[in-house]
Design a protein around this motif. Structure first.
Motif, mmCIF file in Angstrom:
data_model
loop_
_atom_site.group_PDB
_atom_site.id
_atom_site.type_symbol
_atom_site.label_atom_id
_atom_site.label_comp_id
_atom_site.label_asym_id
_atom_site.label_seq_id
_atom_site.Cartn_x
_atom_site.Cartn_y
_atom_site.Cartn_z
ATOM 1 N N THR A 1 0.832 -1.203 0.000
ATOM 2 C CA THR A 1 0.000 0.000 0.000
ATOM 3 C C THR A 1 0.870 1.258 0.000
ATOM 4 O O THR A 1 0.614 2.209 -0.765
ATOM 5 C CB THR A 1 -0.939 -0.026 1.227
ATOM 6 O OG1 THR A 1 -1.751 -1.214 1.131
ATOM 7 C CG2 THR A 1 -1.827 1.197 1.299
ATOM 8 N N ASP A 2 1.902 1.270 0.822
ATOM 9 C CA ASP A 2 2.806 2.429 0.864
ATOM 10 C C ASP A 2 3.507 2.648 -0.478
ATOM 11 O O ASP A 2 3.732 3.793 -0.886
ATOM 12 C CB ASP A 2 3.842 2.256 1.981
ATOM 13 C CG ASP A 2 3.297 2.746 3.324
ATOM 14 O OD1 ASP A 2 2.480 3.692 3.314
ATOM 15 O OD2 ASP A 2 3.682 2.186 4.367
ATOM 16 N N ALA A 3 3.840 1.552 -1.150
ATOM 17 C CA ALA A 3 4.487 1.686 -2.462
ATOM 18 C C ALA A 3 3.562 2.395 -3.447
ATOM 19 O O ALA A 3 3.989 3.275 -4.206
ATOM 20 C CB ALA A 3 4.877 0.308 -2.999
ATOM 21 N N PHE A 4 2.268 2.041 -3.413
ATOM 22 C CA PHE A 4 1.324 2.709 -4.307
ATOM 23 C C PHE A 4 1.090 4.155 -3.881
ATOM 24 O O PHE A 4 1.012 5.053 -4.715
ATOM 25 C CB PHE A 4 0.006 1.930 -4.375
ATOM 26 C CG PHE A 4 0.088 0.748 -5.298
ATOM 27 C CD1 PHE A 4 0.089 0.932 -6.679
ATOM 28 C CD2 PHE A 4 0.206 -0.536 -4.807
ATOM 29 C CE1 PHE A 4 0.191 -0.146 -7.540
ATOM 30 C CE2 PHE A 4 0.301 -1.634 -5.654
ATOM 31 C CZ PHE A 4 0.306 -1.435 -7.028
ATOM 32 N N LEU A 5 0.981 4.387 -2.559
ATOM 33 C CA LEU A 5 0.764 5.760 -2.091
ATOM 34 C C LEU A 5 1.921 6.657 -2.521
ATOM 35 O O LEU A 5 1.716 7.820 -2.894
ATOM 36 C CB LEU A 5 0.588 5.782 -0.563
ATOM 37 C CG LEU A 5 -0.736 5.201 -0.051
ATOM 38 C CD1 LEU A 5 -0.724 5.097 1.477
ATOM 39 C CD2 LEU A 5 -1.937 6.038 -0.508
ATOM 40 N N SER A 6 3.145 6.122 -2.499
ATOM 41 C CA SER A 6 4.267 6.982 -2.883
ATOM 42 C C SER A 6 4.285 7.200 -4.405
ATOM 43 O O SER A 6 4.621 8.285 -4.881
ATOM 44 C CB SER A 6 5.596 6.467 -2.314
ATOM 45 O OG SER A 6 6.181 5.561 -3.183
ATOM 46 N N ASN A 7 3.847 6.197 -5.191
ATOM 47 C CA ASN A 7 3.683 6.419 -6.638
ATOM 48 C C ASN A 7 2.640 7.498 -6.928
ATOM 49 O O ASN A 7 2.822 8.346 -7.806
ATOM 50 C CB ASN A 7 3.240 5.129 -7.331
ATOM 51 C CG ASN A 7 4.410 4.257 -7.745
ATOM 52 O OD1 ASN A 7 5.551 4.521 -7.357
ATOM 53 N ND2 ASN A 7 4.131 3.222 -8.512
ATOM 54 N N ILE A 8 1.536 7.432 -6.166
ATOM 55 C CA ILE A 8 0.461 8.413 -6.380
ATOM 56 C C ILE A 8 0.974 9.819 -6.057
ATOM 57 O O ILE A 8 0.760 10.767 -6.812
ATOM 58 C CB ILE A 8 -0.773 8.088 -5.499
ATOM 59 C CG1 ILE A 8 -1.393 6.749 -5.895
ATOM 60 C CG2 ILE A 8 -1.814 9.201 -5.586
ATOM 61 C CD1 ILE A 8 -2.424 6.200 -4.907
ATOM 62 N N GLU A 9 1.674 9.911 -4.937
ATOM 63 C CA GLU A 9 2.184 11.220 -4.522
ATOM 64 C C GLU A 9 3.095 11.819 -5.591
ATOM 65 O O GLU A 9 3.042 13.010 -5.889
ATOM 66 C CB GLU A 9 2.930 11.077 -3.198
ATOM 67 C CG GLU A 9 3.057 12.395 -2.480
ATOM 68 C CD GLU A 9 3.780 12.246 -1.142
ATOM 69 O OE1 GLU A 9 4.291 13.263 -0.664
ATOM 70 O OE2 GLU A 9 3.830 11.118 -0.599
ATOM 71 N N ALA A 10 3.907 10.968 -6.190
ATOM 72 C CA ALA A 10 4.853 11.453 -7.197
ATOM 73 C C ALA A 10 4.176 11.782 -8.526
ATOM 74 O O ALA A 10 4.598 12.686 -9.239
ATOM 75 C CB ALA A 10 5.942 10.405 -7.419
ATOM 76 N N ALA A 11 3.109 11.054 -8.857
ATOM 77 C CA ALA A 11 2.559 11.152 -10.221
ATOM 78 C C ALA A 11 1.297 11.979 -10.350
ATOM 79 O O ALA A 11 0.976 12.474 -11.437
ATOM 80 C CB ALA A 11 2.270 9.746 -10.747
ATOM 81 N N ASN A 12 0.558 12.138 -9.251
ATOM 82 C CA ASN A 12 -0.811 12.638 -9.423
ATOM 83 C C ASN A 12 -0.891 14.081 -9.926
ATOM 84 O O ASN A 12 -1.839 14.431 -10.621
ATOM 85 C CB ASN A 12 -1.634 12.457 -8.156
ATOM 86 C CG ASN A 12 -3.111 12.291 -8.462
ATOM 87 O OD1 ASN A 12 -3.461 11.509 -9.350
ATOM 88 N ND2 ASN A 12 -3.955 13.041 -7.787
ATOM 89 N N ALA A 13 0.083 14.899 -9.595
ATOM 90 C CA ALA A 13 0.046 16.290 -10.078
ATOM 91 C C ALA A 13 0.091 16.312 -11.611
ATOM 92 O O ALA A 13 -0.500 17.184 -12.241
ATOM 93 C CB ALA A 13 1.213 17.075 -9.501
#
Lengths: 95, 494
Positions: free
Chosen positions: B27-39
């Motif tokens: 879950t943390d791996a996906f959350l950090s991908n989201i944080e990096a990519a969502n903007a």
């Protein structure tokens, strides 16, 4: 069939969407493009075809006519823009 | 350590059970991908990081005891159309401003009961009306795919554009989506992912914001055919809260995967070959035919004469139902309210400000075709045409056809803010030309990535099945996936 700006304004009134004169003019063109597109259906021979009422072959399920839910007025009014004592508040409708 | 976000659901399911990693790590791996990519990609409108970590921890405890549901600890994204208790649910519309339901949709309830973890709510076209995810109140979603050597932003398709982008860019393992005219299959095709719309009545519509009730169905978007089968099994159910939910047990869809297609009859409908269709789409279709033939399927030419009338009939039926469903947004019970001098003006102001242009357009068309004097000429006729469209399919099934193979879309993904498509609403609607027949007939349809076009963009093939025969779609879909391979966008984002 096509619509004029007056008709668009009348339909917008029926749909309770405020439109400016500019909106109505723009939408008239867009709506006529869509109505022009759906006119193709005039080519289809629909003689004897029943209008579809259910896409899946199943008799409508019925449940017991009883109270199965309730006592959650707070949940229901929680998202209202304006509410008071578990009532939805609206502008005065009766003079 | 391997990149956990590159795993399939099937792989992660095994790894979690073996305790190779925890759901919290995943879950943390996906959350950090989201944080990096969502903007850059704008796939999520809300990220529920705390909730995700709590759900992951609970899954880890369950897994540690040797227990766990079919999706225990698997992080998913949820389209904003699904009601999620206490969490942003706005169908990406301004009119549902601030709406947080006090209930949970049946589909998401099923997913959580099977142990899935919610990462957040995904962007979509407003009220699921759109084919490019450019009608969202929360801005455009960007496709992780770009043309080779180009940095132009492309659309991910719609309406489930956030779901498709999130899966393709590894911002979740799988996502929920919905499909009224192609809203699962077209974005899946545009992003190199697998998307299935099941038979009408297979997934409960309870707690899903309604667009066109006789056409709407929920389904998953995932990386592989197997992953979509795993998600489909959890999402589908028999639900007493939805009278159109059908009383048929949900089969084990995964069991169909890997079964030979030898002897299956695959129909190729001549009417899906359009004038002016790009040669690449035709080539892809021929490739699909060859793969299935090589695998032992029997290819038969079929005719579905009413195909071309599905889209015009859809643009009567869907707006008519939408105008009725969207009447509830009046500024009284939830969402936005814009004051006026009396109650009618309050309704009119609220709906003028709360709905975007595409939604207004469809509500007006729907109101017009249902209005006095026009009902028979438009709505009744469209419902009769719908009967004829379904009859074309019924005839194919009666002739022993097991599934139908078509292209998924008439083109690959196009540019954001495409002038040509925005100048004429009908041109945008043509995106759904191959998918909309399936909704009109209530059938299951799956889009499977099948290749890349000359610019390096993914293209999909569609398989259409008999009512409640999703299993055959997974079975045949796997053969296409095995032959075509899988496709991953080259990473340019955060």
């Amino acid at each position: 069939m096509s619509v004029d700006t007056q008709t668009v304004k009348r339909v917008a009134r029926l749909a309770r969407i405020k439109v400016s004169d500019d909106d109505a003019t723009r939408m008239t063109g867009e709506l006529n493009a869509i109505l022009g597109f759906v006119e193709q259906l005039d080519e289809v021979d629909i003689e004897g075809a029943e209008p579809m009422t259910s896409v899946v072959d199943q008799t409508m399920k019925k449940r017991v006519d009883g109270v199965t839910d309730g006592n959650k007025a707070d949940d229901i009014t929680r998202n209202a823009p304006v509410s008071e004592d578990q009532f939805f508040m609206v502008p005065k409708v009766v003079e | 350590m391997t990149d956990l976000t590159k795993l399939t659901i099937a792989e992660a399911r095994k790894g979690l059970k073996n305790r190779d990693y925890t759901s919290l790590e995943l879950t943390d791996a996906f959350l950090s991908n989201i944080e990096a990519a969502n903007a850059q990609l704008n796939a999520y409108v809300v990220v529920t990081a705390d909730k995700a970590r709590n759900m992951a921890k609970a899954s880890d405890e369950t897994l540690a005891k040797g227990d766990g549901g079919a999706l225990e600890g698997i992080p998913l994204g949820i389209k904003d159309l699904f009601a999620t208790n206490g969490v942003h649910t706005q169908a990406c519309s301004h009119i549902l401003d601030g709406f947080k339901p006090a209930y949970e949709s049946t589909v998401t309830t099923n997913l959580w009961a099977d142990g899935a973890v919610m990462l957040g709510k995904l962007n979509m076209d407003e009220f699921a009306m759109g084919s490019s995810n450019e009608t969202s109140y929360y801005g455009d979603v960007i496709n992780p795919w770009r043309k080779q050597g180009s940095n132009q932003d492309l659309v991910p398709g719609g309406s489930s554009g956030g779901s498709a982008t999130a899966v393709a860019a590894r911002l979740c393992m799988g996502a929920t989506a919905t499909d009224t005219g192609g809203s699962i299959r077209q974005p899946a095709a545009f992003t190199g992912t697998v998307g299935i719309k099941p038979t009408y009545g297979r997934c409960s519509r309870w707690g899903i914001v309604a667009f066109a009730s006789s056409l709407d169905q929920a389904g998953p978007i995932a990386h592989t055919v197997r992953d979509s089968a795993i998600l489909m099994k959890s999402m589908a159910s028999i639900d007493p809260k939805d009278t159109t939910s059908v009383d048929i047990e949900v089969p084990d869809y995964e069991a169909a995967i890997g079964k030979s297609v030898k002897g299956l009859k695959i129909g190729i409908p001549a009417e899906y070959r359009l004038d002016g269709m790009p040669g690449e789409i035709e080539d892809l279709w021929q490739k699909g035919i060859a793969w299935l033939k090589d695998a032992g399927a029997e290819i038969v030419d079929i005719s579905m004469p009413h195909t071309k009338y599905a889209l015009p009939a859809y643009y009567i039926v869907a707006p008519a139902e939408a105008s009725s469903n969207l009447a509830r947004y009046d500024g009284v019970r939830y969402g936005l309210r814009v004051p006026g001098k009396d109650i009618v003006e309050m309704y009119e102001n609220t709906r003028a400000e709360g709905f975007g242009n595409e939604v207004k357009r469809r509500v007006l068309i729907g109101t017009y075709v249902l209005s006095a004097g026009y009902y028979d000429a438009y709505y009744l006729k469209a419902q009769k045409v719908r009967t004829l469209i379904k009859r074309d399919f019924d005839l194919a099934w009666a002739n022993g056809v097991d599934a139908i193979l078509t292209p998924a879309t008439p083109s690959a993904a196009f540019g954001v803010a495409d002038q040509d498509l925005h100048a004429d609403p009908v041109k945008m609607y043509l995106n759904d030309i191959f998918t909309v027949t399936v909704n009109m007939a209530g059938l299951p349809g799956i889009s499977v990535p099948a290749g890349l076009d000359k610019d390096g963009l993914p293209l999909g093939l569609q398989l259409i099945g008999k009512p409640f025969d999703e299993s055959t779609l997974f079975q045949v879909g796997q053969v296409i996936e095995d032959a075509a391979g899988s496709f991953e966008a080259e990473k340019w984002w955060g």
